[in-house]
Enzyme design. Structure first.
Site, PDB file in Angstrom:
ATOM      1  N   ASP A   1       0.847  -1.203   0.120  1.00 50.61           N
ATOM      2  CA  ASP A   1      -0.039   0.109   0.162  1.00 50.61           C
ATOM      3  C   ASP A   1       0.931   1.142   0.104  1.00 50.61           C
ATOM      4  O   ASP A   1       2.074   1.352  -0.072  1.00 50.61           O
ATOM      5  CB  ASP A   1      -0.792  -0.068   1.158  1.00 50.61           C
ATOM      6  CG  ASP A   1      -0.183   0.040   2.684  1.00 50.61           C
ATOM      7  OD1 ASP A   1      -0.100   0.959   3.225  1.00 50.61           O
ATOM      8  OD2 ASP A   1       0.686  -0.869   2.723  1.00 50.61           O
TER       9      ASP A   1
ATOM     10  N   HIS B   1       2.191  -8.679  -3.807  1.00 54.34           N
ATOM     11  CA  HIS B   1       1.024  -7.851  -3.723  1.00 54.34           C
ATOM     12  C   HIS B   1       1.812  -6.578  -3.409  1.00 54.34           C
ATOM     13  O   HIS B   1       2.251  -6.005  -2.519  1.00 54.34           O
ATOM     14  CB  HIS B   1       0.427  -8.148  -2.241  1.00 54.34           C
ATOM     15  CG  HIS B   1      -0.718  -7.370  -1.934  1.00 54.34           C
ATOM     16  ND1 HIS B   1      -2.042  -7.786  -2.323  1.00 54.34           N
ATOM     17  CD2 HIS B   1      -0.873  -6.301  -1.020  1.00 54.34           C
ATOM     18  CE1 HIS B   1      -2.865  -6.665  -1.851  1.00 54.34           C
ATOM     19  NE2 HIS B   1      -2.011  -5.892  -1.246  1.00 54.34           N
TER      20      HIS B   1
ATOM     21  N   ASP C   1       1.735 -17.578  -5.339  1.00 61.51           N
ATOM     22  CA  ASP C   1       2.310 -16.438  -5.802  1.00 61.51           C
ATOM     23  C   ASP C   1       1.201 -15.855  -6.790  1.00 61.51           C
ATOM     24  O   ASP C   1       0.901 -16.016  -7.770  1.00 61.51           O
ATOM     25  CB  ASP C   1       3.646 -16.866  -6.889  1.00 61.51           C
ATOM     26  CG  ASP C   1       4.036 -15.664  -7.495  1.00 61.51           C
ATOM     27  OD1 ASP C   1       3.995 -14.540  -6.866  1.00 61.51           O
ATOM     28  OD2 ASP C   1       4.779 -15.860  -8.555  1.00 61.51           O
TER      29      ASP C   1
ATOM     30  N   GLU D   1       2.756 -10.269   0.143  1.00 58.85           N
ATOM     31  CA  GLU D   1       3.234  -9.064   0.168  1.00 58.85           C
ATOM     32  C   GLU D   1       4.808  -8.909   0.237  1.00 58.85           C
ATOM     33  O   GLU D   1       5.395  -9.770   0.698  1.00 58.85           O
ATOM     34  CB  GLU D   1       2.363  -8.324   1.395  1.00 58.85           C
ATOM     35  CG  GLU D   1       2.445  -6.813   1.376  1.00 58.85           C
ATOM     36  CD  GLU D   1       1.508  -5.995   2.510  1.00 58.85           C
ATOM     37  OE1 GLU D   1       0.771  -5.018   2.017  1.00 58.85           O
ATOM     38  OE2 GLU D   1       1.257  -6.924   3.353  1.00 58.85           O
TER      39      GLU D   1
END
Length: 724
Positions: free
Chosen positions: A205, A525, A575, A584
């Site tokens: 993020d 991610h 994956d 992540e």
């Protein structure tokens, strides 16, 4: 798996008889389909002076003949060693030890029957590119600066620049982007705003977190301090090495990269005149979650400061104190800013010792909640004492008991211990010795755990949690320090075997580091590296460490795809870009990976060490080398007690308590297992590097595994702190 019926369909009886008669086909082959990537190997390779282990997954229960090939030609052969069932994966395993193979080069592979490994190299430089790639992760995830095409390539030329990784500066109030120039507090929590444009995006993020940023940048700065005080080859992180905008400014590139995050941490401090001035805001991020794909400059969400916490404040105090001593001779004014911020944060934490993050501001970012902050107090006190020598920090250190054996954002005591053990200073001479011994003791526990793992992961079956690969890297960091302090080759071998796991010697035969190996993580991610969702966005560049196997399966994608993995936790990985609980990436995982790779590249420059606590036997024949191995033994005897003496030296004293170092000496002519008693003042509340009991004023102590024996005419030491 093929069954016998399928084999018979493939081969007629005449063909089978011919193959069996020539020895090219065995009955064991009837039970297994040829597999590429088995034996499992480190897909980058091995050091010539390092341990070289491969692992064969099979249903067979007898030793098998292996062939080592280079560019297709057989160069060595040998027999596997049976390991049995690996608890974490459920795999039945056999082991191949190539450590006696003296060949070097590229294009190596292993074959057992029709099964073949991925290719690997044997070279002293095999991990250099991976180190620079792991460090480049941080530049790619900078906030507040354009990622320019010319700087998108790896450090020291490890991989080529490519415009696909370039992007506009993130969160600078341009276009739809709300930016970080003037970020307000979360609604209803304060009435000011801060400029927090710098720093690294934490993970997949666009949030920036003090508690995770603190441990991540500490790790990189500790890597730098290790290069100053413990490394035999410190030049790998110098100026011009990382291909970043600051390269060639006369300052080591590692410090330029770290400073980008340190300045963010400093900017998160509550200003003077405000409530809780001097504390640090816990984190800052969007006020609601964003989707995929999304480059930082495309983020349209409002962003906000989350209220301060004691944990974040002590992270700031620790890292700022560490930075103050590092930059003192490089940039005196920045050093002074850091030291003032560190002292201010310490005082604010003392005044607000239990401001625990409430978890009420997690829409748009992860919580990073930490209910126990005594370890952060210890860490901050240690960094401030090393930097300033001010005895006011000693009581916090001396009254704290080291109990953790791992290092992470929520468990930071070993960061303080590692700094004490690494950085020489007049005021910490005795504490440094005690800290080193404690780290050696902890590293020994990780070696023991690693020895019970079929794939050499230094973790039990219960430790496959969110970010397990980062946990492994931190344990390898401790092993690396233990090697630096002892030159015991067992610790360096432990590092090598742990890197094997991360780079492919695991149940999945997968390198968890993007771009590093034949079969690697491809879809981590990450909102910008989201090619799996939208082809106009890039794949991840080389060097990003995936979180790895996690039996918790805290996201819906992993939970659906891996529903049956929990009894085999090492297999709980997929994956998939949406499987954030297993795939992540994060700054606090890449930082210890970089540290460990820097250490192992240093080790590659040497010839190994002269001390070992474990031994193995194997037989290997090669086409070009032969070797023999002999073993020696040491006999430890019980000798008259007058050959052993113990001397106590108080190393720090603040009236209500004190710390001391005890030196156990053997004046005899034979080694001895020591066991001593001595009279002490007060009640001991913390003791390192010995087993002990206290009865009244009598302390009874004996050595641990690493220091149980005192050699003839030699000494061992342990330390303790007590209250009067």
């Amino acid at each position: 798996m093929n069954n016998n019926k399928q084999i018979k369909q493939k081969y007629n009886r005449k063909t089978l008889c011919l193959l069996i008669g020539t020895g090219l086909f065995t009955f064991g082959a009837l039970n297994a389909q040829a597999e590429t990537g088995n034996p499992r190997v480190n897909q980058l390779g091995y050091l010539p002076n390092g341990i070289k282990i491969a692992t064969y997954k099979t249903s067979l229960t007898s030793p098998q003949t292996w062939l080592l090939k280079q560019n297709g030609a057989t160069v060595a052969t040998g027999q596997t060693t049976l390991l049995g069932i690996d608890a974490a994966s459920g795999d039945n395993l056999q082991q191949i030890d190539l450590s006696n193979v003296a060949l070097t080069g590229t294009g190596f592979s292993l074959a057992i029957g029709a099964d073949t490994s991925y290719n690997f190299a044997i070279s002293p430089t095999v991990f250099r590119g991976a180190f620079y790639d792991s460090m480049k992760y941080f530049y790619h995830n900078r906030s507040g600066i354009a990622i320019e095409s010319q700087y998108t390539g790896g450090g020291n030329g490890s991989y080529a620049p490519n415009s696909k990784w370039a992007r506009a500066a993130g969160h600078l109030n341009i276009g739809v982007n709300k930016g970080d120039f003037n970020v307000p507090c979360w609604s209803g929590t304060c009435n000011y705003a801060l400029n927090v444009t710098k720093g690294w995006y934490d993970a997949g993020d666009h949030g920036k977190y003090v508690v995770n940023g603190g441990i991540a940048v500490w790790t990189l700065l500790n890597m730098y301090e290790r290069s100053l005080y413990l490394s035999s080859a410190p030049g790998s992180m110098g100026d011009g090495k990382f291909n970043i905008p600051e390269s060639t400014n006369g300052i080591p590139d590692i410090l330029d990269e770290a400073r980008w995050e340190v300045e963010f941490l400093l900017s998160m401090q509550v200003p003077a005149g405000q409530a809780k001035a001097g504390m640090a805001h816990h984190k800052m991020h969007d006020t609601s979650w964003t989707g995929f794909p999304l480059a930082p400059h495309e983020d349209p969400k409002d962003r906000a400061l989350v209220p301060p916490s004691t944990a974040a404040t002590l992270n700031l105090a620790a890292v700022a104190a560490q930075s103050a001593r590092i930059w003192k001779s490089i940039d005196a004014s920045f050093s002074a800013v850091c030291l003032a911020a560190a002292k201010n944060a310490w005082n604010a934490a003392q005044a607000n010792p239990a401001v625990i993050y409430s978890g009420s501001f997690d829409n748009g970012g992860g919580p990073y909640g930490d209910k126990t902050v005594s370890d952060e107090f210890y860490w901050a006190a240690a960094e401030l004492y090393i930097t300033t020598g001010d005895s006011k920090y000693l009581p916090t250190m001396s009254n704290y008991s080291i109990t953790k054996t791992d290092l992470g954002w929520a468990d930071t005591e070993l960061a303080g211990l590692a700094s004490l053990a690494t950085v020489p200073s007049t005021q910490t001479t005795s504490l440094r010795s005690v800290a080193q011994q404690k780290i050696v003791s902890i590293a020994n526990t990780h070696l023991s755990t690693q020895a019970s793992s079929g794939y050499s992961a230094p973790m039990s079956s219960l430790e496959y949690y969110w970010g397990s690969n980062g946990g492994i890297a931190n344990k390898l960091l401790l092993m690396g320090l233990a090697y630096d302090f002892t030159k015991n080759d067992s610790f360096a071998k432990g590092v090598g075997k742990g890197l094997d796991y991360l780079f492919g010697r695991n149940t999945l035969s997968l390198s968890f580091v993007t771009g590093e190996g034949t079969k690697t993580t491809v879809q981590p991610h990450h909102r910008f590296w989201s090619n799996a969702i939208n082809g106009s966005y890039p794949l991840a560049p080389p060097g990003a460490l995936s979180g790895g196997a996690n039996s918790g399966l805290e996201d819906s994608t992993a939970s659906a795809l891996l529903a049956n993995c929990k009894s085999k936790p090492a297999s709980c990985y997929v994956d998939n870009i949406n499987a954030y609980s297993v795939n992540e990436v994060a700054i606090n995982w890449n930082a210890p990976l970089a540290w460990v790779l820097a250490f192992y590249n240093d080790y590659a420059q040497g010839t190994g060490s002269t001390t070992s606590t474990t031994s193995t036997t194997s037989t290997t024949s090669t086409t070009s080398t032969t070797s023999t191995t002999s073993t020696t033994s040491t006999t430890t005897t019980t000798i008259p007690s007058n050959a052993i003496s113990a001397a106590l030296k108080i190393t720090s004293d603040w009236g209500a308590g004190y710390c001391a170092e005890v030196t156990v000496s053997n004046s005899g002519t034979q080694p001895v297992q020591w066991n001593i008693q001595l009279t002490v003042q007060g009640k001991i509340n913390n003791l390192w590097s010995a087993e002990w009991t206290q009865s009244g004023s009598v302390l009874s102590a004996k050595g641990l595994a690493h220091n149980a024996v005192v050699a003839a005419k030699s000494t061992q030491t342990f330390g303790f702190c007590a209250v009067r």
